[in-house]
Design a protein around this motif. Structure first.
Motif, PDB file in Angstrom:
ATOM      1  N   ARG A  79      89.801 110.603  11.765  1.00 22.37           N
ATOM      2  CA  ARG A  79      90.352 110.061  13.009  1.00 22.37           C
ATOM      3  C   ARG A  79      90.011 108.577  13.201  1.00 22.37           C
ATOM      4  O   ARG A  79      89.613 108.160  14.275  1.00 22.37           O
ATOM      5  N   MET A  80      90.203 107.824  12.160  1.00 21.59           N
ATOM      6  CA  MET A  80      89.916 106.388  12.176  1.00 21.59           C
ATOM      7  C   MET A  80      91.197 105.628  12.530  1.00 21.59           C
ATOM      8  O   MET A  80      91.878 105.074  11.665  1.00 21.59           O
ATOM      9  N   LYS A  81      91.498 105.637  13.799  1.00 14.51           N
ATOM     10  CA  LYS A  81      92.761 105.099  14.313  1.00 14.51           C
ATOM     11  C   LYS A  81      93.005 103.654  13.889  1.00 14.51           C
ATOM     12  O   LYS A  81      94.095 103.320  13.411  1.00 14.51           O
ATOM     13  N   ARG A  82      92.043 102.794  14.070  1.00 18.82           N
ATOM     14  CA  ARG A  82      92.234 101.376  13.721  1.00 18.82           C
ATOM     15  C   ARG A  82      92.441 101.193  12.221  1.00 18.82           C
ATOM     16  O   ARG A  82      93.272 100.395  11.805  1.00 18.82           O
ATOM     17  N   ALA A  83      91.696 101.940  11.426  1.00 14.43           N
ATOM     18  CA  ALA A  83      91.859 101.839   9.971  1.00 14.43           C
ATOM     19  C   ALA A  83      93.250 102.309   9.555  1.00 14.43           C
ATOM     20  O   ALA A  83      93.899 101.684   8.707  1.00 14.43           O
ATOM     21  N   VAL A  84      93.725 103.399  10.153  1.00 14.06           N
ATOM     22  CA  VAL A  84      95.079 103.885   9.869  1.00 14.06           C
ATOM     23  C   VAL A  84      96.096 102.810  10.250  1.00 14.06           C
ATOM     24  O   VAL A  84      97.023 102.520   9.488  1.00 14.06           O
ATOM     25  N   ALA A  85      95.906 102.203  11.407  1.00 10.41           N
ATOM     26  CA  ALA A  85      96.831 101.161  11.865  1.00 10.41           C
ATOM     27  C   ALA A  85      96.866  99.989  10.891  1.00 10.41           C
ATOM     28  O   ALA A  85      97.945  99.496  10.545  1.00 10.41           O
ATOM     29  N   TRP A  86      95.702  99.542  10.440  1.00 13.14           N
ATOM     30  CA  TRP A  86      95.651  98.406   9.506  1.00 13.14           C
ATOM     31  C   TRP A  86      96.253  98.747   8.149  1.00 13.14           C
ATOM     32  O   TRP A  86      96.976  97.940   7.564  1.00 13.14           O
ATOM     33  N   VAL A  87      95.978  99.945   7.648  1.00  9.49           N
ATOM     34  CA  VAL A  87      96.559 100.339   6.358  1.00  9.49           C
ATOM     35  C   VAL A  87      98.080 100.406   6.477  1.00  9.49           C
ATOM     36  O   VAL A  87      98.799  99.887   5.615  1.00  9.49           O
ATOM     37  N   LEU A  88      98.566 101.007   7.554  1.00 11.29           N
ATOM     38  CA  LEU A  88     100.017 101.067   7.739  1.00 11.29           C
ATOM     39  C   LEU A  88     100.625  99.673   7.888  1.00 11.29           C
ATOM     40  O   LEU A  88     101.716  99.411   7.368  1.00 11.29           O
ATOM     41  N   ALA A  89      99.931  98.800   8.583  1.00 12.11           N
ATOM     42  CA  ALA A  89     100.434  97.427   8.733  1.00 12.11           C
ATOM     43  C   ALA A  89     100.575  96.743   7.372  1.00 12.11           C
ATOM     44  O   ALA A  89     101.526  96.004   7.138  1.00 12.11           O
ATOM     45  N   MET A  90      99.647  97.029   6.487  1.00 13.98           N
ATOM     46  CA  MET A  90      99.721  96.432   5.144  1.00 13.98           C
ATOM     47  C   MET A  90     100.732  97.151   4.258  1.00 13.98           C
ATOM     48  O   MET A  90     101.368  96.531   3.398  1.00 13.98           O
ATOM     49  N   VAL A  91     100.920  98.443   4.469  1.00 15.80           N
ATOM     50  CA  VAL A  91     101.844  99.240   3.665  1.00 15.80           C
ATOM     51  C   VAL A  91     103.296  98.838   3.918  1.00 15.80           C
ATOM     52  O   VAL A  91     104.156  99.094   3.089  1.00 15.80           O
TER      53      VAL A  91
END
Length: 136
Positions: A79-91
């Motif tokens: 449940r690492m919301k910010r990490a998910v957001a950053w990875v998706l932003a880069m993806v």
């Protein structure tokens, strides 16, 4: 310095969690398809192979997509919301460059395949918007 991951209030009850999970699972499925049936997958992607010598490029794309999806799974699990957001932003770079590749190889007449990549970009952007929106 905090060395453990604090449990967040973000998870299964949030639409953005399920939207991110859908992205991860779909890209894994696309990667598996490219890995196991590369010729059909390339046609569905919008760029057909010219010969059987092109098949290894399908494997490469498959592995890239599988990795892109798998990298999100532990972040979602913890449940690492910010990490998910950053990875998706880069993806986002992946479907953007996929769009460009289809356009350069097939031209504007292949607009249906380009539209699929565009809609993927918009879906990821919207998911990122939701993920970055509230700091819970």
């Amino acid at each position: 310095m905090k060395t453990t991951n604090a449990t967040q209030n973000w998870g299964y009850q949030n639409p953005s969690f399920w939207m991110a999970l859908l992205i991860a699972l779909m890209i894994i499925m696309v990667g598996l398809k490219f890995f196991f049936i590369p010729e059909q997958s390339a046609t569905d992607f919008g760029i057909s192979f010219d010969s059987s010598r092109d098949i290894p490029f399908g494997y490469i794309k498959g592995i890239r997509d599988i990795f892109s999806g798998i990298v999100l799974l532990p972040l979602l699990y913890f449940r690492m919301k910010r990490a998910v957001a950053w990875v998706l932003a880069m993806v986002i770079i992946v479907p953007v460059t996929d769009f460009i590749l289809v356009w350069k190889v097939s031209g504007i007449q292949n607009w249906t395949h380009m539209l699929i990549h565009d809609l993927t970009v918009l879906y990821i952007i919207f998911t990122c918007y939701l993920l970055f929106g509230k700091k819970k």
